[in-house]
Design a protein around this motif. Structure first.
Motif, PDB file in Angstrom:
ATOM      1  N   PRO A 268       0.265   5.410  -9.556  1.00  0.00           N
ATOM      2  CA  PRO A 268      -1.137   5.592  -9.938  1.00  0.00           C
ATOM      3  C   PRO A 268      -1.591   4.606 -11.002  1.00  0.00           C
ATOM      4  O   PRO A 268      -2.804   4.431 -11.206  1.00  0.00           O
ATOM      5  CB  PRO A 268      -1.172   7.033 -10.462  1.00  0.00           C
ATOM      6  CG  PRO A 268       0.240   7.352 -10.831  1.00  0.00           C
ATOM      7  CD  PRO A 268       1.092   6.589  -9.860  1.00  0.00           C
TER       8      PRO A 268
ATOM      9  N   ARG B  64      -4.887  -0.623  -4.453  1.00  0.00           N
ATOM     10  CA  ARG B  64      -4.426   0.346  -3.480  1.00  0.00           C
ATOM     11  C   ARG B  64      -4.477  -0.206  -2.053  1.00  0.00           C
ATOM     12  O   ARG B  64      -3.648   0.138  -1.223  1.00  0.00           O
ATOM     13  CB  ARG B  64      -5.308   1.614  -3.529  1.00  0.00           C
ATOM     14  CG  ARG B  64      -5.131   2.444  -4.790  1.00  0.00           C
ATOM     15  CD  ARG B  64      -3.827   3.210  -4.742  1.00  0.00           C
ATOM     16  NE  ARG B  64      -3.621   3.974  -5.971  1.00  0.00           N
ATOM     17  CZ  ARG B  64      -3.037   3.486  -7.057  1.00  0.00           C
ATOM     18  NH1 ARG B  64      -2.611   2.240  -7.060  1.00  0.00           N
ATOM     19  NH2 ARG B  64      -2.865   4.216  -8.128  1.00  0.00           N
TER      20      ARG B  64
ATOM     21  N   ALA C 156       2.059   1.831  -3.473  1.00  0.00           N
ATOM     22  CA  ALA C 156       0.976   2.197  -4.388  1.00  0.00           C
ATOM     23  C   ALA C 156       0.749   3.700  -4.446  1.00  0.00           C
ATOM     24  O   ALA C 156       0.221   4.214  -5.443  1.00  0.00           O
ATOM     25  CB  ALA C 156      -0.310   1.482  -3.979  1.00  0.00           C
ATOM     26  N   ARG C 157       1.127   4.419  -3.399  1.00  0.00           N
ATOM     27  CA  ARG C 157       0.938   5.875  -3.399  1.00  0.00           C
ATOM     28  C   ARG C 157       1.710   6.537  -4.527  1.00  0.00           C
ATOM     29  O   ARG C 157       1.308   7.587  -5.029  1.00  0.00           O
ATOM     30  CB  ARG C 157       1.374   6.450  -2.054  1.00  0.00           C
ATOM     31  CG  ARG C 157       0.538   5.973  -0.873  1.00  0.00           C
ATOM     32  CD  ARG C 157       1.151   6.425   0.438  1.00  0.00           C
ATOM     33  NE  ARG C 157       0.536   5.756   1.588  1.00  0.00           N
ATOM     34  CZ  ARG C 157       1.060   5.690   2.794  1.00  0.00           C
ATOM     35  NH1 ARG C 157       2.228   6.302   3.031  1.00  0.00           N
ATOM     36  NH2 ARG C 157       0.446   5.058   3.773  1.00  0.00           N
TER      37      ARG C 157
ATOM     38  N   PRO D 157       0.808  -1.228   0.000  1.00  0.00           N
ATOM     39  CA  PRO D 157       0.000   0.000   0.000  1.00  0.00           C
ATOM     40  C   PRO D 157       0.842   1.280   0.000  1.00  0.00           C
ATOM     41  O   PRO D 157       0.469   2.266  -0.643  1.00  0.00           O
ATOM     42  CB  PRO D 157      -0.819  -0.123   1.284  1.00  0.00           C
ATOM     43  CG  PRO D 157      -0.923  -1.598   1.519  1.00  0.00           C
ATOM     44  CD  PRO D 157       0.402  -2.139   1.088  1.00  0.00           C
TER      45      PRO D 157
ATOM     46  N   TRP E  19      -1.073   1.369 -10.886  1.00  0.00           N
ATOM     47  CA  TRP E  19      -1.388   0.067 -10.294  1.00  0.00           C
ATOM     48  C   TRP E  19      -2.902  -0.115 -10.164  1.00  0.00           C
ATOM     49  O   TRP E  19      -3.621   0.844  -9.819  1.00  0.00           O
ATOM     50  CB  TRP E  19      -0.731  -0.055  -8.924  1.00  0.00           C
ATOM     51  CG  TRP E  19       0.705  -0.489  -8.981  1.00  0.00           C
ATOM     52  CD1 TRP E  19       1.479  -0.634 -10.093  1.00  0.00           C
ATOM     53  CD2 TRP E  19       1.533  -0.829  -7.860  1.00  0.00           C
ATOM     54  NE1 TRP E  19       2.753  -1.036  -9.741  1.00  0.00           N
ATOM     55  CE2 TRP E  19       2.805  -1.174  -8.378  1.00  0.00           C
ATOM     56  CE3 TRP E  19       1.318  -0.870  -6.493  1.00  0.00           C
ATOM     57  CZ2 TRP E  19       3.857  -1.554  -7.560  1.00  0.00           C
ATOM     58  CZ3 TRP E  19       2.370  -1.255  -5.667  1.00  0.00           C
ATOM     59  CH2 TRP E  19       3.628  -1.596  -6.193  1.00  0.00           C
TER      60      TRP E  19
END
Length: 322
Positions: A53, A58, A49-50, A46, A55
């Motif tokens: 974008p 989240r 994932a920030r 997670p 992916w």
């Protein structure tokens, strides 16, 4: 440091999870796979994932679904009880962790992994695949049936058949493997075909996307490479069934599926399988230590073969030992 507090899960994968301490987290010890798994899906993915974008996931439960489904070869709840991280066999949990690490390192396509997971769950349009192929001599390669369960379990419990595998399969393991094999067709449009001779199940011949990162060129990216393989009952040995079936599989892969190249590998001492690979026109390309087998195990060392679409040979005259 404040003691961690228990919180209720947001998704359906974990019964209880431990909230992260207020201080900066430390990496989970490598000797504790369950801790590594929870750190991977609860924190590391997670957080990564920030900055990604592109992916398709989240949240922790989404990453867990994707990795567990691909490690299990289908919806994970069909083969293991919840919570998966506590009940998965160590080898399956290890594969899920490897896939997650490959995603973080940019060596695995998260879109591909997510698409396969969603297809298994009835979301999306599955690649079209025929119900059967017919090899030379009338040999039938078909999709799996429930009637294959018992003979497949017998095959996997035969020490002669499994001589070049680290262990025999239990009936439960064989059942899970058969279901996972058939689900490959729904996710990829191809898979290991059940082989039927004179109306009788005698094993399988087919192809799989390699989901475990492998230590050879083209094998590093899970899901990118395709492996061809076979496993036949002793009653089917010595009559060219593996060779005839594999030729039909290769033609289907290269023509209908558009796969440009395949690999095959086996323990160095498995002369029968190596002869099949050579009769197919596959080229030897070195050796490697199989990552799922301990380095000191006598079956650790494997030999690798390759084949491009342009290398597919016309059938030889009948004969051969496999």
């Amino acid at each position: 440091m404040r003691a961690p507090r228990l919180v209720l899960p947001r998704g359906n994968l974990l019964d209880l999870r431990v909230a992260a301490p207020a201080t900066a987290p430390t990496a989970a010890p490598a000797s504790d796979p369950q801790a590594r798994w929870r750190d991977l899906v609860d924190r590391r993915l997670p957080e990564a994932a920030r900055a990604r974008p592109d992916w398709p996931a989240r949240l922790d439960q989404c990453f867990a679904r994707i990795l567990l489904d691909n490690a299990c070869g289908g919806p994970w709840r069909e083969s293991v009880g919840a919570p998966a991280w506590a009940n998965l066999p160590p080898e399956r949990l290890g594969l899920a962790i490897e896939l997650g690490e490959a995603v973080l390192a940019g060596r695995a396509d998260l879109d591909l992994l997510n698409r396969r997971s969603l297809l298994w769950r009835g979301r999306g349009r599955a690649p079209a695949a025929p119900d059967r192929l017919v090899a030379s001599g009338g040999l039938l390669l078909r999709r799996w049936q429930r009637g294959d369960d018992a003979p497949f379990a017998d095959l996997n419990a035969d020490p002669a058949v499994m001589a070049h595998f680290p262990s025999l399969r239990s009936r439960a393991e064989s059942l899970n493997e058969a279901r996972a094999f058939d689900r490959r067709f729904a996710a990829d449009g191809f898979g290991p075909w059940a082989v039927e001779e004179a109306g009788r199940f005698v094993g399988f011949v087919g192809a799989l996307r390699m989901m475990r990162p492998m230590p050879f060129p083209g094998g590093e990216r899970p899901g990118a490479g395709v492996e061809i393989g076979w496993r036949l009952a002793r009653t089917a040995w010595g009559r060219g069934i593996a060779t005839r079936g594999a030729r039909a599989v290769l033609a289907d892969l290269f023509e209908r599926c558009g796969v440009p190249a395949v690999v095959a590998y086996t323990a160095e001492g498995n002369g029968a399988s190596r002869r099949v690979m050579e009769r197919l026109g596959m080229r030897p390309d070195g050796t490697f230590a199989h990552p799922a087998i301990p380095a000191d195990h006598p079956l650790s060392r494997h030999i690798l073969y390759r084949m491009d679409a342009r290398d597919l040979r016309e059938p030889d005259l009948p004969g051969g030992s496999a």
